[in-house]
Design a protein around this motif. Structure first.
Motif, PDB file in Angstrom:
ATOM      1  N   ASN A  21       0.824  -1.200   0.000  1.00  0.00           N
ATOM      2  CA  ASN A  21       0.000   0.000   0.000  1.00  0.00           C
ATOM      3  C   ASN A  21       0.871   1.267   0.000  1.00  0.00           C
ATOM      4  OD1 ASN A  21      -1.828   1.811   2.408  1.00  0.00           O
ATOM      5  ND2 ASN A  21      -2.545   1.499   0.318  1.00  0.00           N
ATOM      6  N   PRO A  80       2.431  -4.262 -10.013  1.00  0.00           N
ATOM      7  CA  PRO A  80       1.111  -4.233  -9.378  1.00  0.00           C
ATOM      8  C   PRO A  80       0.350  -5.556  -9.523  1.00  0.00           C
ATOM      9  CG  PRO A  80       1.472  -2.198 -10.587  1.00  0.00           C
ATOM     10  CD  PRO A  80       2.667  -3.068 -10.840  1.00  0.00           C
ATOM     11  N   ILE A 133      -1.332  -7.846  -6.649  1.00  0.00           N
ATOM     12  CA  ILE A 133      -2.761  -8.180  -6.639  1.00  0.00           C
ATOM     13  C   ILE A 133      -2.938  -9.685  -6.413  1.00  0.00           C
ATOM     14  CG2 ILE A 133      -4.842  -8.308  -8.074  1.00  0.00           C
ATOM     15  CD1 ILE A 133      -3.725  -5.685  -9.448  1.00  0.00           C
ATOM     16  N   ARG A 189      -2.084 -10.609  -2.821  1.00  0.00           N
ATOM     17  CA  ARG A 189      -3.146 -10.251  -1.884  1.00  0.00           C
ATOM     18  C   ARG A 189      -4.338 -11.192  -2.002  1.00  0.00           C
ATOM     19  NH1 ARG A 189      -3.846  -3.785  -2.634  1.00  0.00           N
ATOM     20  NH2 ARG A 189      -1.900  -3.073  -1.660  1.00  0.00           N
ATOM     21  N   VAL A 248     -18.064  -1.428  -0.750  1.00  0.00           N
ATOM     22  CA  VAL A 248     -19.082  -0.798  -1.587  1.00  0.00           C
ATOM     23  C   VAL A 248     -20.345  -0.651  -0.738  1.00  0.00           C
ATOM     24  CG1 VAL A 248     -20.501  -1.012  -3.658  1.00  0.00           C
ATOM     25  CG2 VAL A 248     -18.169  -1.873  -3.680  1.00  0.00           C
ATOM     26  N   PRO A 249     -20.887   0.564  -0.644  1.00  0.00           N
ATOM     27  CA  PRO A 249     -22.101   0.749   0.153  1.00  0.00           C
ATOM     28  C   PRO A 249     -23.221  -0.157  -0.350  1.00  0.00           C
ATOM     29  CG  PRO A 249     -21.265   2.853  -0.661  1.00  0.00           C
ATOM     30  CD  PRO A 249     -20.472   1.782  -1.328  1.00  0.00           C
ATOM     31  N   ARG A 250     -24.085  -0.561   0.534  1.00  0.00           N
ATOM     32  CA  ARG A 250     -25.287  -1.319   0.218  1.00  0.00           C
ATOM     33  C   ARG A 250     -25.039  -2.797  -0.082  1.00  0.00           C
ATOM     34  NH1 ARG A 250     -30.094   1.593  -2.492  1.00  0.00           N
ATOM     35  NH2 ARG A 250     -29.346   0.601  -4.360  1.00  0.00           N
ATOM     36  N   VAL A 251     -23.809  -3.256   0.004  1.00  0.00           N
ATOM     37  CA  VAL A 251     -23.569  -4.687  -0.181  1.00  0.00           C
ATOM     38  C   VAL A 251     -23.786  -5.384   1.164  1.00  0.00           C
ATOM     39  CG1 VAL A 251     -21.854  -6.452  -0.781  1.00  0.00           C
ATOM     40  CG2 VAL A 251     -21.921  -4.286  -2.029  1.00  0.00           C
ATOM     41  N   GLU A 277      -8.343  -7.868 -15.362  1.00  0.00           N
ATOM     42  CA  GLU A 277      -7.848  -6.675 -14.677  1.00  0.00           C
ATOM     43  C   GLU A 277      -8.723  -5.459 -14.967  1.00  0.00           C
ATOM     44  OE1 GLU A 277      -3.081  -6.348 -13.830  1.00  0.00           O
ATOM     45  OE2 GLU A 277      -3.828  -5.643 -15.725  1.00  0.00           O
ATOM     46  N   SER A 288     -26.683   6.701  -4.264  1.00  0.00           N
ATOM     47  CA  SER A 288     -27.218   5.400  -3.865  1.00  0.00           C
ATOM     48  C   SER A 288     -27.316   4.481  -5.085  1.00  0.00           C
ATOM     49  CB  SER A 288     -28.586   5.562  -3.208  1.00  0.00           C
ATOM     50  OG  SER A 288     -29.487   6.131  -4.120  1.00  0.00           O
ATOM     51  N   ALA A 343     -23.806   3.219  -6.000  1.00  0.00           N
ATOM     52  CA  ALA A 343     -23.323   2.117  -5.172  1.00  0.00           C
ATOM     53  C   ALA A 343     -23.804   0.782  -5.737  1.00  0.00           C
ATOM     54  CB  ALA A 343     -23.797   2.296  -3.734  1.00  0.00           C
ATOM     55  N   ARG A 344     -25.074   0.742  -6.123  1.00  0.00           N
ATOM     56  CA  ARG A 344     -25.650  -0.481  -6.656  1.00  0.00           C
ATOM     57  C   ARG A 344     -24.963  -0.873  -7.965  1.00  0.00           C
ATOM     58  NH1 ARG A 344     -32.065  -0.953  -7.909  1.00  0.00           N
ATOM     59  NH2 ARG A 344     -32.135  -3.145  -8.528  1.00  0.00           N
ATOM     60  N   LEU A 378     -21.919  -0.011  -8.876  1.00  0.00           N
ATOM     61  CA  LEU A 378     -20.544  -0.432  -8.574  1.00  0.00           C
ATOM     62  C   LEU A 378     -20.506  -1.891  -8.144  1.00  0.00           C
ATOM     63  CD1 LEU A 378     -19.009   2.555  -6.594  1.00  0.00           C
ATOM     64  CD2 LEU A 378     -18.301   1.666  -8.801  1.00  0.00           C
ATOM     65  N   ASP A 379     -21.458  -2.253  -7.291  1.00  0.00           N
ATOM     66  CA  ASP A 379     -21.518  -3.630  -6.808  1.00  0.00           C
ATOM     67  C   ASP A 379     -21.783  -4.583  -7.972  1.00  0.00           C
ATOM     68  OD1 ASP A 379     -21.675  -5.777  -5.014  1.00  0.00           O
ATOM     69  OD2 ASP A 379     -23.850  -5.618  -4.973  1.00  0.00           O
ATOM     70  N   ARG A 421     -18.632  -4.889 -10.116  1.00  0.00           N
ATOM     71  CA  ARG A 421     -17.627  -5.726  -9.455  1.00  0.00           C
ATOM     72  C   ARG A 421     -17.954  -7.197  -9.614  1.00  0.00           C
ATOM     73  NH1 ARG A 421     -14.581  -3.438  -4.426  1.00  0.00           N
ATOM     74  NH2 ARG A 421     -15.105  -5.321  -3.315  1.00  0.00           N
ATOM     75  N   ARG A 474     -15.772 -10.000 -11.778  1.00  0.00           N
ATOM     76  CA  ARG A 474     -15.266 -11.195 -11.099  1.00  0.00           C
ATOM     77  C   ARG A 474     -15.804 -12.473 -11.763  1.00  0.00           C
ATOM     78  NH1 ARG A 474     -17.552 -10.817  -5.804  1.00  0.00           N
ATOM     79  NH2 ARG A 474     -19.253 -11.943  -6.738  1.00  0.00           N
ATOM     80  N   ARG A 515     -11.232   3.534  -6.443  1.00  0.00           N
ATOM     81  CA  ARG A 515     -10.730   2.796  -5.285  1.00  0.00           C
ATOM     82  C   ARG A 515     -11.502   1.486  -5.113  1.00  0.00           C
ATOM     83  NH1 ARG A 515      -7.647   3.507  -0.587  1.00  0.00           N
ATOM     84  NH2 ARG A 515      -7.507   5.759  -0.566  1.00  0.00           N
ATOM     85  N   LEU A 516     -12.793   1.551  -5.363  1.00  0.00           N
ATOM     86  CA  LEU A 516     -13.612   0.356  -5.170  1.00  0.00           C
ATOM     87  C   LEU A 516     -13.619  -0.580  -6.377  1.00  0.00           C
ATOM     88  CD1 LEU A 516     -16.618   1.959  -3.281  1.00  0.00           C
ATOM     89  CD2 LEU A 516     -14.866   0.474  -2.337  1.00  0.00           C
ATOM     90  N   HIS A 574      -8.211  -2.263 -10.149  1.00  0.00           N
ATOM     91  CA  HIS A 574      -7.019  -2.877  -9.555  1.00  0.00           C
ATOM     92  C   HIS A 574      -5.830  -1.935  -9.689  1.00  0.00           C
ATOM     93  CE1 HIS A 574      -9.346  -6.546 -10.927  1.00  0.00           C
ATOM     94  NE2 HIS A 574      -9.298  -6.663  -9.631  1.00  0.00           N
ATOM     95  N   ARG A 575      -5.713  -1.359 -10.883  1.00  0.00           N
ATOM     96  CA  ARG A 575      -4.584  -0.475 -11.153  1.00  0.00           C
ATOM     97  C   ARG A 575      -5.098   0.883 -11.584  1.00  0.00           C
ATOM     98  NH1 ARG A 575      -1.072  -1.600 -15.313  1.00  0.00           N
ATOM     99  NH2 ARG A 575      -2.566  -2.912 -16.368  1.00  0.00           N
ATOM    100  N   LEU A 630      -0.553   0.352  -8.441  1.00  0.00           N
ATOM    101  CA  LEU A 630      -1.651  -0.278  -7.724  1.00  0.00           C
ATOM    102  C   LEU A 630      -2.594   0.820  -7.216  1.00  0.00           C
ATOM    103  CD1 LEU A 630      -1.813  -3.318  -6.954  1.00  0.00           C
ATOM    104  CD2 LEU A 630      -0.693  -2.712  -4.814  1.00  0.00           C
ATOM    105  N   ASP A 637      -4.699   1.404  -4.667  1.00  0.00           N
ATOM    106  CA  ASP A 637      -4.647   1.943  -3.299  1.00  0.00           C
ATOM    107  C   ASP A 637      -3.285   2.555  -2.992  1.00  0.00           C
ATOM    108  OD1 ASP A 637      -4.417  -1.285  -3.006  1.00  0.00           O
ATOM    109  OD2 ASP A 637      -3.112  -0.317  -1.570  1.00  0.00           O
TER     110      ASP A 637
END
Lengths: 227, 266
Positions: A57, A77, A81, A84, A98-101, B46, B193, B196-197, B199-200, B203, B207, B224-225, B228-229, B243, B245
């Motif tokens: 970090n 990087p 990854i 980690r 993430v909010p709301r998860v 990635e 709001s 956020a949904r 983004l989830d 993600r 994946r 950030r959320l 990866h890079r 990276l 973060d």
């Protein structure tokens, strides 16, 4: 498992006249499998900085920082990854999600990222949340609204969901009551027993005495503080 | 469904080989630099975030990568194929089968006069699907994946909220099984709001489908959320990359330090 040699770190503040602040020099330590090493030193001595460097970090300014076969100080990087994901876990003091998860999915995520089947990942998450006394009625809610202690426990559950060979723990028992503190210390002992190498910061002296095999005072690595 | 398997199925790709290689990419508008000397590799699975202020060149870079604009100099190699050297027909075929582009404004990526199901089905037909039942079935499946109820399949996007339109655009883009997705401020015009949904959702899709994504945004919380890079751009050039973060928590370049310290804390 974790081997640090001659590690150095400085911050360059470009927007404050380019001031260079050396914060670490000559840091060295090693953590073997099944071992827990505690970092000590006063606030500001660089305990968290060192942990963040091990996690990739913060960038190292020099030295070697081996986690398994990877030198985090010079790694790409993409290799960090992968490290980690599989090898190196980190329980920080802050939960960033993430909010709301839902909480259950937050805890299961590290396993899903490794390709675990959803059911198996959720079962593992559920058993950890249960052990850490997070009431089942909260599992479908986002942890962002939880109390500090609850968030801390969700963070711990997430950090212990996958059996990482190496773990970084930043104050894992802070803000926990006696019962939950006991659960966390038992989780740490179990991780050691299965061979995990653990590097931790514990302000709680009794906790430190119980789980740490050795202590390393980072004051010796702090330029200007080392007498 | 009568699809050519080479066009449609997720092709097996060596995860240790970059899917996209970009080398020295440069675009000028007369004397002005759009983006200059941009190089990076993107691996399967990635997510690469590109951040910078308005005018930093991040959108120019994205449109050059996606082939919407022609770069002046440099090389882009996708899965071992020279993108800038290929014919327009070949490139269009690639952008229909292997790539997807999610616009900031869903109106730019959707056909507003066509039903939600039609928006998704149209993409399948463009790659050769002909069987109505299959197309509709697949559209329903994808609307479900982006959390749009099946009973909205015959509604037009004009009847949808902004967040739903954006999710529909994502379904339309992902239904053909692309491997590389370009996203231009995908959460830009949305309430937090709804963001956020989304983004989830993104993600989970990254994946589960092993997508490679290049996402342009000015929102550091989003990268950030999601990413990866991270690449930080200023005046058309990449000033820092690493990276995500690490770049955000220990920025090395003066501009990145300014950018990170300018974010309001909530």
């Amino acid at each position: 498992m974790i081997r640090i040699e001659n590690l150095a770190k400085s911050f360059t503040l470009h927007n404050q006249g380019g001031a260079v602040i050396p914060v670490m020099a000559g840091a060295a330590l090693a953590v073997g499998p099944g071992e827990c090493v505690g970092l000590t030193g006063q606030s500001g001595a660089g305990k968290s900085t060192l942990m963040r460097m091990v996690y990739g970090n913060y960038l190292a300014a020099g030295g070697r920082l081996m986690v398994g076969a990877l030198d985090v100080a010079t790694a790409e990087p993409r290799d960090i990854i992968a490290l980690r994901r599989r090898t190196l876990g980190y329980v920080s003091q802050f939960l960033r999600v993430v909010p709301r998860v839902p909480t259950l999915d937050v805890v299961a995520e590290p396993l899903l990222a490794l390709g675990s089947p959803v059911d198996a990942a959720r079962d593992r998450a559920a058993s950890l949340l249960k052990r850490l006394n997070i009431p089942e009625r909260l599992w479908s809610l986002s942890p962002t609204t939880f109390s500090g202690g609850e968030q801390q426990r969700v963070n711990i559950a997430r950090g212990f969901a996958h059996a990482y060979p190496a773990l970084l723990l930043d104050e894992p028992t802070a803000s926990l009551d006696a019962a939950n503190r006991e659960v966390v210390l038992t989780l740490i002992e179990e991780a050691k027993a299965r061979g995990a190498a653990i590097l931790g910061i514990f302000h709680d002296e009794a906790a430190r005495a119980r789980v740490c095999d050795r202590l390393v005072d980072v004051t010796g690595f702090t330029p200007g503080l080392a007498a | 469904m009568t699809l050519h398997s080479t066009e449609f199925s997720q092709k097996i790709h060596d995860p240790d080989q970059p899917l996209l290689k970009v080398d020295g990419l440069t675009k000028r508008y007369g004397p002005r630099i759009g983006c200059a000397d941009v190089s990076f590799d993107l691996y399967p699975g990635e997510v690469l975030g590109i951040v910078g202020e308005s005018g930093s060149g991040k959108s120019t870079l994205l449109s050059c990568l996606a082939g919407h604009q022609r770069a002046d100099l440099g090389r882009i190699s996708y899965d071992g194929r020279d993108v800038l050297g290929m014919s327009e027909t070949e490139r269009r075929r690639l952008s229909r089968t292997d790539w997807a582009y999610v616009h900031q404004n869903p109106r730019d990526g959707l056909r507003m006069g066509v039903s939600a199901g039609g928006n998704v089905g149209e993409r399948l037909m463009a790659v050769g699907a002909r069987h109505y039942g299959d197309i509709r079935g697949k559209a329903v499946d994808w609307l479900g994946r982006v959390e749009i109820a099946a009973d909205r399949i015959d509604d037009r996007p004009t009847a949808f909220s902004g967040g739903m339109q954006q999710r529909l655009q994502i379904a339309r883009n992902l239904v053909t099984g692309p491997r590389l997705v370009f996203m231009d401020e995908p959460t830009g015009g949305l309430d937090v709001s709804v963001q956020a949904r989304l983004l989830d959702l993104l993600r989970g899709l990254v994946r589960d489908l092993g997508l490679s994504v290049i996402i342009v945004t000015h929102d550091l919380a989003v990268v950030r959320l999601l990413a990866h890079r991270l690449m930080v751009m200023r005046s058309g050039r990449v000033v820092e990359q690493g990276l995500t973060d690490q770049v955000l928590d220990d920025p090395q370049h003066a501009y990145t330090q300014l950018l990170v310290s300018s974010v309001l804390q909530v």
